[in-house]
Enzyme design. Structure first.
Site, PDB file in Angstrom:
ATOM      1  N   CYS A 111      40.256  45.815  24.679  1.00 32.71           N
ATOM      2  CA  CYS A 111      40.650  44.863  23.169  1.00 32.71           C
ATOM      3  C   CYS A 111      40.062  43.586  23.725  1.00 32.71           C
ATOM      4  CB  CYS A 111      42.418  45.702  23.615  1.00 32.71           C
ATOM      5  SG  CYS A 111      41.849  48.112  23.651  1.00 32.71           S
TER       6      CYS A 111
ATOM      7  N   ASN B  86      44.224  51.594  16.074  1.00 34.59           N
ATOM      8  CA  ASN B  86      44.307  50.029  17.370  1.00 34.59           C
ATOM      9  C   ASN B  86      41.982  50.733  17.302  1.00 34.59           C
ATOM     10  OD1 ASN B  86      43.067  48.635  19.131  1.00 34.59           O
ATOM     11  ND2 ASN B  86      45.277  49.571  20.580  1.00 34.59           N
TER      12      ASN B  86
ATOM     13  N   HIS C  13      45.514  40.867  18.290  1.00 35.93           N
ATOM     14  CA  HIS C  13      45.158  42.688  18.418  1.00 35.93           C
ATOM     15  C   HIS C  13      45.974  43.636  17.877  1.00 35.93           C
ATOM     16  CE1 HIS C  13      43.331  46.148  20.244  1.00 35.93           C
ATOM     17  NE2 HIS C  13      44.469  46.230  20.317  1.00 35.93           N
TER      18      HIS C  13
HETATM   19  O1  UT7 Z   1      45.187  47.670  22.959  1.00 33.55           O
HETATM   20  C1  UT7 Z   1      45.517  47.638  24.448  1.00 33.55           C
HETATM   21  C2  UT7 Z   1      46.486  48.487  25.162  1.00 33.55           C
HETATM   22  N1  UT7 Z   1      47.184  49.620  24.461  1.00 33.55           N
HETATM   23  C3  UT7 Z   1      48.838  49.142  24.309  1.00 33.55           C
HETATM   24  O2  UT7 Z   1      48.723  47.574  24.331  1.00 33.55           O
HETATM   25  C4  UT7 Z   1      48.893  49.460  23.831  1.00 33.55           C
HETATM   26  C5  UT7 Z   1      50.869  50.250  24.396  1.00 33.55           C
HETATM   27  N2  UT7 Z   1      51.255  50.889  24.725  1.00 33.55           N
HETATM   28  C6  UT7 Z   1      52.115  51.477  23.687  1.00 33.55           C
HETATM   29  O3  UT7 Z   1      52.016  51.088  22.529  1.00 33.55           O
HETATM   30  C7  UT7 Z   1      53.504  51.926  23.709  1.00 33.55           C
HETATM   31  O4  UT7 Z   1      53.829  52.637  24.807  1.00 33.55           O
HETATM   32  C8  UT7 Z   1      53.197  53.687  23.312  1.00 33.55           C
HETATM   33  C9  UT7 Z   1      53.126  53.781  21.767  1.00 33.55           C
HETATM   34  C10 UT7 Z   1      51.681  54.798  23.308  1.00 33.55           C
HETATM   35  C11 UT7 Z   1      54.511  54.671  24.016  1.00 33.55           C
HETATM   36  O5  UT7 Z   1      55.556  54.366  23.094  1.00 33.55           O
HETATM   37  P1  UT7 Z   1      56.842  53.624  24.341  1.00 33.55           P
HETATM   38  O6  UT7 Z   1      57.768  53.579  23.277  1.00 33.55           O
HETATM   39  O7  UT7 Z   1      56.280  53.536  25.170  1.00 33.55           O
HETATM   40  O8  UT7 Z   1      57.290  55.455  24.954  1.00 33.55           O
HETATM   41  P2  UT7 Z   1      57.109  56.203  25.761  1.00 33.55           P
HETATM   42  O9  UT7 Z   1      55.898  56.448  26.165  1.00 33.55           O
HETATM   43  O10 UT7 Z   1      58.416  55.418  26.516  1.00 33.55           O
HETATM   44  O11 UT7 Z   1      57.988  57.384  25.256  1.00 33.55           O
HETATM   45  C12 UT7 Z   1      59.163  57.767  25.181  1.00 33.55           C
HETATM   46  C13 UT7 Z   1      59.711  58.966  24.564  1.00 33.55           C
HETATM   47  C14 UT7 Z   1      59.460  60.075  25.899  1.00 33.55           C
HETATM   48  O12 UT7 Z   1      60.582  60.910  25.934  1.00 33.55           O
HETATM   49  P3  UT7 Z   1      61.500  61.183  26.225  1.00 33.55           P
HETATM   50  O13 UT7 Z   1      61.202  60.713  27.773  1.00 33.55           O
HETATM   51  O14 UT7 Z   1      62.881  59.526  25.980  1.00 33.55           O
HETATM   52  O15 UT7 Z   1      62.231  63.053  26.428  1.00 33.55           O
HETATM   53  C15 UT7 Z   1      58.012  60.453  25.725  1.00 33.55           C
HETATM   54  O16 UT7 Z   1      58.260  61.787  25.636  1.00 33.55           O
HETATM   55  O17 UT7 Z   1      58.717  59.532  23.709  1.00 33.55           O
HETATM   56  C16 UT7 Z   1      58.274  60.896  23.884  1.00 33.55           C
HETATM   57  N3  UT7 Z   1      56.924  60.700  23.336  1.00 33.55           N
HETATM   58  C17 UT7 Z   1      56.895  60.911  22.024  1.00 33.55           C
HETATM   59  N4  UT7 Z   1      57.544  61.735  20.979  1.00 33.55           N
HETATM   60  C18 UT7 Z   1      56.197  61.694  20.202  1.00 33.55           C
HETATM   61  C19 UT7 Z   1      55.191  59.630  24.093  1.00 33.55           C
HETATM   62  N5  UT7 Z   1      54.814  60.000  23.520  1.00 33.55           N
HETATM   63  C20 UT7 Z   1      54.728  60.689  21.497  1.00 33.55           C
HETATM   64  C21 UT7 Z   1      54.341  61.265  20.616  1.00 33.55           C
HETATM   65  N6  UT7 Z   1      55.568  61.458  19.503  1.00 33.55           N
HETATM   66  N7  UT7 Z   1      53.376  60.809  20.102  1.00 33.55           N
END
Ligand code: UT7
Length: 331
Positions: free
Chosen positions: A116, A286, A256
């Protein structure tokens, strides 16, 4: 020290027509519009659907728009850089094909890959060539067809990524406009958290790994998120300090577009009002190497000569950094 700076003098952009909305994703994986919107800021993304069309298609379209808008003769271009994490093919340069297709017949060309941060690092390369006096017209394109390696059954990645391309022209400027400073970093310990493991030279795809979907992008979102928030804010703050700039001196943050919460955190750290933060993640998600030039494309009409722009990016590798640029024209 030379008084030649590398100024951006023209911008172009392109996104495919097909719109993949959060509502459509709800029918594909276990997710919902509310979760995606509040956790990422994304509402929809564009996908290049046509068979046989790769990243070069996006790059060519963006470059053609720039050429047409600016009346540039492509024969005058000295160098074409395609910043991308999703080249058309292995071994064959995407930039070489792109340059030939747009009529840049007197240019040499190469791909630049830093996930990225590809476009940001490309800005550094282009500006160094211009400042040295070696080349006068450099076309830097950021383009990615992320849909080519996304698993549309993996809700951790498929909600984030989209396809697109953006292009800028760098030319010498002796009035002080253009790239002023850069602070670029990388740390290879981060690669385990964001990668497409199979399909490269370490692990060629086999029938087994194909069936297990190991050629798709994997992301440990939480770890990448934490590192992105810390590092993007850190480099943006450092470049302001080093150039004696306060938040009042900054016209725009060009960050970004990976997650709105990462962009907000960066803006917050340098005490920048939302009105100075370029944002189009809601429309495109993204697009990896294309996010920064697509922001310039969408905001070009609001940019004024002399505006101070702070670019910031973070991506796989890990790679990250910030660039300070003075905008060179009114459109
Ligand atoms: O481009 C360069 C690199 N990329 C980035 O910079 C991306 C960086 N990461 C992120 O943007 C975020 O970490 C994500 C958007 C990928 C995920 O968001 P998060 O707030 O970190 O969510 P998480 O992985 O901590 O998950 C929180 C909860 C989990 O459920 P529980 O365990 O709390 O019950 C996940 O299972 O949300 C759940 N979850 C979802 N629910 C609905 C994870 N993905 C999804 C989804 N829809 N797509």
């Amino acid at each position: 020290m030379s008084n030649i700076k590398a100024a951006i003098t023209a911008v172009g952009g392109y996104v495919p027509d097909y719109i993949l909305t959060n509502q459509i994703l709800e029918t594909m994986v276990d997710t919902n519009d509310e979760w995606i919107t509040t956790r990422t800021g994304i509402k929809e993304r564009r996908i290049l659907k046509e068979e046989g069309k790769g990243t070069s298609f996006l790059a060519i379209k963006a470059a053609e728009e720039l050429i047409q808008k600016s009346n540039l003769d492509p024969k005058e271009i000295d160098l074409v850089i395609v910043a991308t994490a999703t080249p058309d093919m292995k071994a064959a340069s995407t930039a070489a094909y792109t340059a030939t297709q747009i009529g840049a017949v007197n240019a040499f060309s190469f791909d630049l890959e830093a996930a990225c941060s590809s476009f940001l690092f490309g800005m550094s390369v282009a500006s160094a060539y211009i400042e040295s006096g070696r080349y006068k017209k450099i076309l830097l394109i950021g383009a990615d067809k992320n849909s080519s390696f996304i698993n549309y059954k993996d809700r951790a990645t498929c909600i984030i990524f989209g396809d697109g391309g953006g292009a800028v022209l760098f030319e010498p400027n002796e009035e002080g406009f253009g790239v002023q400073d850069e602070y670029l970093r990388s740390n290879g310990e981060g690669r385990e958290f964001l990668q497409a493991t199979y399909g490269g030279s370490s692990y060629p795809i086999t029938a087994d790994t194909f069936h297990e979907g190991k050629h798709y992008v994997f992301q440990d979102g939480k770890t990448v998120f934490k590192n992105a928030v810390f590092n993007m804010a850190d480099v943006a703050e450092k470049i302001l300090k080093r150039n004696n700039l306060s938040n009042n001196d900054i016209s725009w943050l060009v960050a970004h577009q990976a997650n709105k919460r990462i962009i907000d955190a960066t803006a917050h750290r340098i005490k920048l009002d939302d009105s100075k933060v370029m944002m189009n993640i809601q429309k495109y998600g993204n697009t990896t190497s294309a996010t920064l030039p697509l922001l310039l494309h969408d905001y070009e009409s609001q940019l004024k000569k002399g505006d101070n722009l702070i670019f910031a990016a973070f991506g796989g590798g890990f790679t990250w950094g910030s660039i300070y640029l003075k905008w060179a024209y009114n459109s």
